[in-house]
Design an enzyme around this catalytic site. Structure first.
Site, PDB file in Angstrom:
ATOM      1  N   TYR A  76     -13.021  15.067  65.700  1.00 31.93           N
ATOM      2  CA  TYR A  76     -12.034  14.748  66.121  1.00 31.93           C
ATOM      3  C   TYR A  76     -11.168  15.138  65.061  1.00 31.93           C
ATOM      4  O   TYR A  76     -10.386  15.481  65.031  1.00 31.93           O
ATOM      5  CB  TYR A  76     -12.250  13.948  67.094  1.00 31.93           C
ATOM      6  CG  TYR A  76     -10.849  14.730  68.028  1.00 31.93           C
ATOM      7  CD1 TYR A  76     -10.792  15.466  69.231  1.00 31.93           C
ATOM      8  CD2 TYR A  76      -9.900  13.259  67.056  1.00 31.93           C
ATOM      9  CE1 TYR A  76      -9.264  15.455  69.396  1.00 31.93           C
ATOM     10  CE2 TYR A  76      -7.700  14.004  68.105  1.00 31.93           C
ATOM     11  CZ  TYR A  76      -7.719  14.138  69.459  1.00 31.93           C
ATOM     12  OH  TYR A  76      -6.958  15.224  69.924  1.00 31.93           O
ATOM     13  N   LYS A  82     -19.988  19.868  58.226  1.00 30.25           N
ATOM     14  CA  LYS A  82     -20.861  19.666  58.237  1.00 30.25           C
ATOM     15  C   LYS A  82     -22.448  19.658  57.855  1.00 30.25           C
ATOM     16  O   LYS A  82     -23.635  19.703  59.104  1.00 30.25           O
ATOM     17  CB  LYS A  82     -20.824  19.240  59.687  1.00 30.25           C
ATOM     18  CG  LYS A  82     -21.811  18.213  60.642  1.00 30.25           C
ATOM     19  CD  LYS A  82     -20.952  17.064  61.193  1.00 30.25           C
ATOM     20  CE  LYS A  82     -22.064  16.371  60.935  1.00 30.25           C
ATOM     21  NZ  LYS A  82     -21.589  14.585  61.987  1.00 30.25           N
ATOM     22  N   SER A  89     -27.213  15.576  63.814  1.00 23.55           N
ATOM     23  CA  SER A  89     -28.419  15.552  64.271  1.00 23.55           C
ATOM     24  C   SER A  89     -27.148  15.944  65.924  1.00 23.55           C
ATOM     25  O   SER A  89     -26.739  15.995  66.121  1.00 23.55           O
ATOM     26  CB  SER A  89     -28.970  14.220  64.542  1.00 23.55           C
ATOM     27  OG  SER A  89     -27.620  13.319  64.352  1.00 23.55           O
ATOM     28  N   SER A  91      -8.738   7.548  65.429  1.00 25.06           N
ATOM     29  CA  SER A  91      -8.659   7.490  66.772  1.00 25.06           C
ATOM     30  C   SER A  91      -8.945   7.214  67.412  1.00 25.06           C
ATOM     31  O   SER A  91      -9.540   6.547  68.059  1.00 25.06           O
ATOM     32  CB  SER A  91      -9.706   8.938  66.532  1.00 25.06           C
ATOM     33  OG  SER A  91     -10.005   9.808  67.569  1.00 25.06           O
ATOM     34  N   GLU A  92      -7.885   7.752  68.620  1.00 29.00           N
ATOM     35  CA  GLU A  92      -7.783   6.167  70.023  1.00 29.00           C
ATOM     36  C   GLU A  92      -8.981   6.108  71.107  1.00 29.00           C
ATOM     37  O   GLU A  92      -9.816   7.508  71.195  1.00 29.00           O
ATOM     38  CB  GLU A  92      -7.010   6.964  70.882  1.00 29.00           C
ATOM     39  CG  GLU A  92      -6.146   5.906  72.418  1.00 29.00           C
ATOM     40  CD  GLU A  92      -5.344   6.004  73.414  1.00 29.00           C
ATOM     41  OE1 GLU A  92      -4.429   6.992  72.747  1.00 29.00           O
ATOM     42  OE2 GLU A  92      -5.006   5.399  73.916  1.00 29.00           O
TER      43      GLU A  92
HETATM   44  N1  LIG Z   1      -8.254  11.399  69.012  1.00 25.34           N
HETATM   45  C1  LIG Z   1      -9.363  11.656  70.155  1.00 25.34           C
HETATM   46  N2  LIG Z   1      -8.843  11.961  71.473  1.00 25.34           N
HETATM   47  C2  LIG Z   1      -9.653  13.074  72.573  1.00 25.34           C
HETATM   48  N3  LIG Z   1     -11.227  12.702  72.648  1.00 25.34           N
HETATM   49  C3  LIG Z   1     -11.399  12.903  71.350  1.00 25.34           C
HETATM   50  C4  LIG Z   1     -10.652  11.605  70.176  1.00 25.34           C
HETATM   51  N4  LIG Z   1     -11.168  10.955  69.270  1.00 25.34           N
HETATM   52  C5  LIG Z   1     -12.650  11.524  69.974  1.00 25.34           C
HETATM   53  N5  LIG Z   1     -12.620  11.807  70.971  1.00 25.34           N
HETATM   54  C6  LIG Z   1     -13.727  12.244  71.067  1.00 25.34           C
HETATM   55  O1  LIG Z   1     -14.313  11.380  71.934  1.00 25.34           O
HETATM   56  C7  LIG Z   1     -16.089  12.031  71.694  1.00 25.34           C
HETATM   57  C8  LIG Z   1     -17.077  11.240  70.281  1.00 25.34           C
HETATM   58  O2  LIG Z   1     -15.816  11.856  68.650  1.00 25.34           O
HETATM   59  P1  LIG Z   1     -16.496  12.543  68.145  1.00 25.34           P
HETATM   60  O3  LIG Z   1     -17.133  13.926  67.876  1.00 25.34           O
HETATM   61  O4  LIG Z   1     -15.618  13.145  67.010  1.00 25.34           O
HETATM   62  O5  LIG Z   1     -17.069  11.417  67.089  1.00 25.34           O
HETATM   63  P2  LIG Z   1     -17.962  11.356  65.658  1.00 25.34           P
HETATM   64  O6  LIG Z   1     -17.910  10.293  65.353  1.00 25.34           O
HETATM   65  O7  LIG Z   1     -17.758  12.809  65.163  1.00 25.34           O
HETATM   66  O8  LIG Z   1     -19.657  11.175  66.325  1.00 25.34           O
HETATM   67  P3  LIG Z   1     -21.179  11.701  64.948  1.00 25.34           P
HETATM   68  O9  LIG Z   1     -21.299  10.564  64.997  1.00 25.34           O
HETATM   69  O10 LIG Z   1     -22.021  11.951  66.337  1.00 25.34           O
HETATM   70  O11 LIG Z   1     -20.762  12.565  64.178  1.00 25.34           O
HETATM   71  C9  LIG Z   1     -15.700  13.847  71.688  1.00 25.34           C
HETATM   72  O12 LIG Z   1     -16.230  14.200  72.712  1.00 25.34           O
HETATM   73  C10 LIG Z   1     -13.855  13.598  70.816  1.00 25.34           C
HETATM   74  O13 LIG Z   1     -14.136  14.839  71.343  1.00 25.34           O
HETATM   75  C1  LIG Z   2     -26.941  11.084  67.818  1.00 24.71           C
HETATM   76  C2  LIG Z   2     -25.395  11.458  67.030  1.00 24.71           C
HETATM   77  N1  LIG Z   2     -24.260  11.680  67.503  1.00 24.71           N
HETATM   78  C3  LIG Z   2     -24.813  11.038  65.132  1.00 24.71           C
HETATM   79  N2  LIG Z   2     -25.298  12.445  65.353  1.00 24.71           N
HETATM   80  C4  LIG Z   2     -26.122  10.139  64.516  1.00 24.71           C
HETATM   81  C5  LIG Z   2     -25.391   9.062  64.240  1.00 24.71           C
HETATM   82  C6  LIG Z   2     -26.578   8.158  63.549  1.00 24.71           C
HETATM   83  C7  LIG Z   2     -26.207   6.376  64.020  1.00 24.71           C
HETATM   84  C8  LIG Z   2     -27.180   5.538  63.126  1.00 24.71           C
HETATM   85  C9  LIG Z   2     -27.128   4.199  62.645  1.00 24.71           C
HETATM   86  O1  LIG Z   2     -26.064   3.825  62.174  1.00 24.71           O
HETATM   87  O2  LIG Z   2     -27.490   3.724  63.858  1.00 24.71           O
HETATM   88 MG   LIG Z   3     -18.948  14.025  64.644  1.00 26.62          MG
END
Ligand SMILES: Nc1ncnc2c1ncn2[C@@H]1O[C@H](COP(=O)(O)OP(=O)(O)OP(=O)(O)O)[C@@H](O)[C@H]1O
Ligand SMILES: C[C@H](N)[C@H](N)CCCCCC(=O)O
Ligand SMILES: [Mg+2]
Length: 224
Positions: A19, A39, A43, A183-184
Site C-alpha cells: 500500500y 517486487k 509469494s 499504515s493504518e
Molecule cells: N492505509 C491503508 N489504507 C487502505 N488499505 C490498506 C492500508 N494499508 C494496508 N491496506 C490493505 O491491507 C492489506 C495488506 O496490505 P499490503 O498488501 O500493503 O501488505 P504488505 O505488507 O505489502 O504484505 P506482504 O507481506 O504480503 O507483502 C491490503 O489489502 C492493503 O490494500
Molecule cells: C504470503 C505473505 N503475504 C507474504 N508474501 C509472505 C510472508 C512471509 C512471512 C514469513 C514469516 O516471517 O513468518
Molecule cells: Mg506487499
C-alpha cells in the site's frame, strides 16, 4: 548517475508495504519525479491469467506505475514469483524450486545500475527477518544491497513494539533508516497518529502516518 534505490522493509507481513510503496510511487510520479518500482521476490502470486492475479503485489505495483499487466512487465517487476501465500522459501519448495540470495542480490544490483535516473523502490517480503531463501533473511538481502530503508508498520495493537524492534535491528546492522511509515490497520483500537507518535519517540527517524485509503504525504515523498 544510477538511480537512488530505497528498500521498503516491513515490521511484519500484510501490514501495508505494498500500500505504502504504491502510494509513494504515485506521489513521486505526480511530482514529476521518475520512479521504477519492483517486487523482486513475491509469494502468494497466482499465474498472470488467474483472476486473483489482480490482487497480487506485482499487479498493484504495476498499476501504480501505469504499466500494462502483461508477461514482460510482470517478469521485469517480479522475476521470482511463487503461488503459495507462505514464506518464499516454503512457497518455492512447494513448486520444487529454490532461490539463491546471490542471484536475488545480483538481479537487484543490475536493476539499480541500469536505472539511469530517479528513484528505484524495492519492496521486500514479509517482515524484516522473514526468510527469503532457505538460509537467508530479508535483512541479509537488504544488507547485501547496501541501500537505505523505509520501514512500514501497521497500527494494530502490538505494532509499536514490532516497529521499534525492526528499527533497532536496522540500527544494529548499520542500515540507514530514512523514515517509518505507519499504515493504518483495519479495526485498530488506537488512532494511527497515536501509534505513529509512540513510534516517533524511539525510532530515531522521521515517522509518517497513512490513514485508511489516504495518499502518500508529500513530506514522505520529499525524503525519498
Ligand atoms: N492505509 C491503508 N489504507 C487502505 N488499505 C490498506 C492500508 N494499508 C494496508 N491496506 C490493505 O491491507 C492489506 C495488506 O496490505 P499490503 O498488501 O500493503 O501488505 P504488505 O505488507 O505489502 O504484505 P506482504 O507481506 O504480503 O507483502 C491490503 O489489502 C492493503 O490494500
Ligand atoms: C504470503 C505473505 N503475504 C507474504 N508474501 C509472505 C510472508 C512471509 C512471512 C514469513 C514469516 O516471517 O513468518
Ligand atoms: Mg506487499
Amino acid at each position: 548517475m544510477p538511480a537512488r534505490a530505497v528498500f521498503i522493509a516491513g515490521a511484519g507481513t500484510e501490514i501495508g508495504k505494498t500500500y505504502v510503496t504504491a502510494a509513494l510511487t504515485r506521489r513521486l510520479r505526480a511530482l514529476g519525479r521518475p520512479v521504477r518500482t519492483l517486487k523482486p521476490l513475491a509469494s502468494g502470486v497466482p499465474p498472470l491469467g488467474d483472476p486473483g492475479f489482480a490482487e497480487s503485489d506485482t499487479a498493484r505495483l504495476l498499476d501504480a506505475q501505469d504499466l500494462a499487466l502483461d508477461e514482460a512487465a510482470v517478469e521485469a517487476c517480479s522475476p521470482w514469483r511463487f503461488s503459495a501465500p507462505l514464506s518464499p522459501d516454503q512457497a518455492a519448495a512447494l513448486e520444487g524450486r529454490s532461490l539463491d540470495l546471490a542471484d536475488l542480490v545480483g538481479w537487484c544490483r543490475a536493476q539499480i545500475a541500469g536505472t539511469r535516473e530517479g528513484t528505484l523502490l524495492i519492496e521486500g517480503v514479509g517482515g524484516l527477518m522473514s526468510p527469503v531463501t532457505e538460509t537467508a533473511t530479508g535483512l541479509d538481502w537488504l544488507r547485501a544491497l547496501g541501500v537505505p530503508a523505509v520501514l512500514v508498520s501497521g497500527s494494530y495493537l502490538g505494532a509499536i513494539s514490532h516497529a521499534l524492534t525492526a528499527c533497532e535491528t536496522l540500527r544494529l546492522h548499520a542500515v540507514p533508516l530514512l523514515a517509518v511509515a505507519v499504515s493504518e490497520s483495519e479495526g485498530a483500537p488506537a488512532p494511527a497518529s497515536t501509534v505513529a507518535g509512540a513510534i516517533a519517540r524511539h525510532a530515531g527517524a522521521p515517522v509518517f502516518c497513512l490513514r485508511r485509503d489516504e495518499p502518500c504525504p508529500d513530506s514522505l515523498a520529499d525524503l525519498i
